[in-house]
Write a protein that holds these residues in place. Structure first.
Motif, PDB file in Angstrom:
ATOM      1  N   ASP A 187      59.679 -26.248  -1.185  1.00 49.31           N
ATOM      2  CA  ASP A 187      58.958 -25.418  -2.160  1.00 49.31           C
ATOM      3  C   ASP A 187      58.779 -26.148  -3.493  1.00 49.31           C
ATOM      4  N   HIS A 188      57.869 -25.609  -4.318  1.00 47.28           N
ATOM      5  CA  HIS A 188      57.620 -26.189  -5.638  1.00 47.28           C
ATOM      6  C   HIS A 188      57.677 -25.147  -6.757  1.00 47.28           C
ATOM      7  N   HIS A 189      58.272 -23.970  -6.496  1.00 50.25           N
ATOM      8  CA  HIS A 189      58.384 -22.941  -7.539  1.00 50.25           C
ATOM      9  C   HIS A 189      59.636 -23.202  -8.387  1.00 50.25           C
ATOM     10  N   VAL A 190      59.451 -23.246  -9.717  1.00 51.96           N
ATOM     11  CA  VAL A 190      60.558 -23.601 -10.614  1.00 51.96           C
ATOM     12  C   VAL A 190      61.684 -22.566 -10.537  1.00 51.96           C
TER      13      VAL A 190
ATOM     14  N   PRO B 273      45.934 -20.723   0.049  1.00 50.71           N
ATOM     15  CA  PRO B 273      45.725 -21.907   0.892  1.00 50.71           C
ATOM     16  C   PRO B 273      46.921 -22.857   0.921  1.00 50.71           C
ATOM     17  N   ASP B 274      47.761 -22.861  -0.122  1.00 51.10           N
ATOM     18  CA  ASP B 274      48.940 -23.725  -0.097  1.00 51.10           C
ATOM     19  C   ASP B 274      49.947 -23.215   0.934  1.00 51.10           C
ATOM     20  N   SER B 275      50.094 -21.895   1.025  1.00 53.00           N
ATOM     21  CA  SER B 275      51.006 -21.314   2.012  1.00 53.00           C
ATOM     22  C   SER B 275      50.498 -21.570   3.430  1.00 53.00           C
TER      23      SER B 275
ATOM     24  N   ALA C 241      51.728 -28.490  -5.779  1.00 47.63           N
ATOM     25  CA  ALA C 241      51.507 -27.778  -4.516  1.00 47.63           C
ATOM     26  C   ALA C 241      52.580 -28.189  -3.515  1.00 47.63           C
ATOM     27  N   THR C 242      52.975 -27.243  -2.676  1.00 45.32           N
ATOM     28  CA  THR C 242      53.873 -27.579  -1.568  1.00 45.32           C
ATOM     29  C   THR C 242      53.212 -28.622  -0.674  1.00 45.32           C
ATOM     30  N   ALA C 243      51.888 -28.509  -0.521  1.00 47.54           N
ATOM     31  CA  ALA C 243      51.171 -29.440   0.363  1.00 47.54           C
ATOM     32  C   ALA C 243      51.294 -30.891  -0.114  1.00 47.54           C
TER      33      ALA C 243
ATOM     34  N   SER D  78      43.567 -26.008  -3.813  1.00 49.57           N
ATOM     35  CA  SER D  78      43.634 -24.629  -4.275  1.00 49.57           C
ATOM     36  C   SER D  78      44.757 -24.409  -5.291  1.00 49.57           C
ATOM     37  N   ASP D  79      45.956 -24.936  -5.029  1.00 57.11           N
ATOM     38  CA  ASP D  79      47.076 -24.694  -5.950  1.00 57.11           C
ATOM     39  C   ASP D  79      46.904 -25.433  -7.285  1.00 57.11           C
ATOM     40  N   THR D  80      46.043 -26.448  -7.324  1.00 60.37           N
ATOM     41  CA  THR D  80      45.769 -27.121  -8.595  1.00 60.37           C
ATOM     42  C   THR D  80      44.527 -26.533  -9.276  1.00 60.37           C
TER      43      THR D  80
ATOM     44  N   GLN E 188      58.411 -22.312   3.663  1.00 61.67           N
ATOM     45  CA  GLN E 188      57.645 -23.154   2.743  1.00 61.67           C
ATOM     46  C   GLN E 188      56.905 -22.324   1.689  1.00 61.67           C
ATOM     47  N   ASP E 189      56.736 -22.928   0.514  1.00 61.93           N
ATOM     48  CA  ASP E 189      55.937 -22.337  -0.568  1.00 61.93           C
ATOM     49  C   ASP E 189      56.419 -20.932  -0.930  1.00 61.93           C
ATOM     50  N   SER E 190      57.710 -20.690  -0.826  1.00 68.01           N
ATOM     51  CA  SER E 190      58.266 -19.352  -1.033  1.00 68.01           C
ATOM     52  C   SER E 190      59.421 -19.424  -2.023  1.00 68.01           C
TER      53      SER E 190
HETATM   54 MN   LIG Z   1      52.135 -23.222  -3.726  1.00 66.24          MN
END
Ligand SMILES: [Mn+2]
Length: 334
Positions: free
Chosen positions: A118-121, A31-33, A138-140, A168-170, A92-94
């Motif tokens: 994005d929010h991926h470390v 859902p974040d994507s 979350a990206t959102a 969803s991402d949390t 996004q979110d990738s």
């Molecule tokens: Mn995400």
């Protein structure tokens, strides 16, 4: 000034220069994507832009059918596109270029301008402009603040998509990375989406008997390693075929929370041989500080977050399992 404040004007200037903008959903979209793609689509349309959202590798899960704008997502893969038809690709979110499509490697720079949000470390910042804020759950949530800085009008449809991404991402506001800021942001969003419990219910209660058959196989396919510190659900391509699981119901991420719930399993994995020799692995950790699974995934060519990550290994499934166990043993001193 934080990263979002710093990059907000740079990204806005890039958008203003563009007419036709491309967005995508990552493989096995969550859902974040999807929510981030649709929220960005509506926002760009407010600016008068022509926006194309593609599903790329995967079908959109049925549970997302009630997200506003969901039918606007084109069932097109990234490699089927003529990139010259677009001025800008907002990715996004990738966390890596493999999250655009896994069908073939994608080499950057692309022939059009690119922005990563994005929010991926583990994100290597592969676009022309990169807004990566890994402290955000979350990206959102990142988009919520970005749109606020841009002074865009919040609408029901934008809010619904952002809320579902954050929810969803949390993990329903329970994973690390969830802060008072997250709640403040969600609180603002549900002012526009008073029916949010129905949106959540529609998403979470959309399973089919085929998925329950998959879940049963997954829970019957568990092995533990390193004195019971690792708990893996391991499904070969043959086992999946024998159980006649429909391809779209093979959803390892849906089983991960059950594995993570076992007290003594420090690191868990759902290991799925999608095709012979093509092994997809989803890692989870209860304590991302002590057992950071983004590091484990990175060692295997994947990436993700400290508590949730993934990798794909092109080798026989038993070799993949042995490799993962050996890497985890070294990395975590188990
Ligand atoms: Mn995400």
């Amino acid at each position: 000034m934080n990263e979002i404040q710093a990059k907000a004007p740079v990204i806005l200037a890039e958008i203003q220069k563009a007419n036709s903008i491309l967005l995508h959903c990552h493989p096995s979209p969550d859902p974040d994507s999807v929510g981030s793609a649709l929220a960005m689509k509506f926002t760009l349309e407010q600016m008068g832009k022509k926006v194309t959202v593609i599903s790329s590798d995967s079908d959109i899960p049925r549970g997302f059918n009630h997200f506003p704008g969901i039918t606007d997502i084109q069932r097109t893969n990234f490699f089927e596109l003529d990139l010259k038809k677009f001025d800008l690709f907002i990715i996004q979110d990738s966390g890596s270029s493999g999250m655009i499509s896994r069908f073939k490697p994608i080499t950057f720079p692309l022939p059009i301008r690119t922005i990563v949000i994005d929010h991926h470390v583990s994100n290597p910042k592969y676009a022309d402009i990169n807004l990566v804020e890994s402290s955000y759950p979350a990206t959102a949530q990142l988009l919520f603040e970005l749109f606020l800085i841009w002074d865009m009008e919040m609408t029901h449809d934008i809010a619904a998509n952002l809320f579902m991404g954050i929810y969803s991402d949390t993990g329903g506001f329970k994973y690390p990375g969830t802060t008072s800021r997250t709640f403040a942001c969600a609180g603002k969003l549900i002012e526009f989406v008073p029916e949010f419990p129905k949106l959540i219910s529609d998403m979470e209660n959309s399973n089919t008997p085929g998925f329950i058959t998959f879940e049963a196989l997954a829970l019957n396919s568990i092995r533990t390693f390193l004195n019971g510190t690792l708990g893996f659900s391991i499904m070969s391509n043959k086992a999946l075929a024998d159980a006649k699981i429909p391809k779209n119901e093979i959803r390892g991420d849906a089983v991960s929370p059950i594995l993570r719930s076992v007290e003594n399993w420090l690191v868990t994995a759902v290991v799925i041989e999608l095709e012979p020799g093509n092994v997809k692995i989803s890692f989870r950790s209860k304590d991302g500080d002590m057992y950071d699974v983004s590091k484990l995934a990175s060692m295997l060519g994947g990436g993700g977050h400290a508590a949730a990550s993934g990798a794909t290994l092109m080798m026989p499934i038993e070799d993949a399992v042995s490799l993962v166990v050996a890497k985890a043993k070294d990395l975590y001193n188990l």
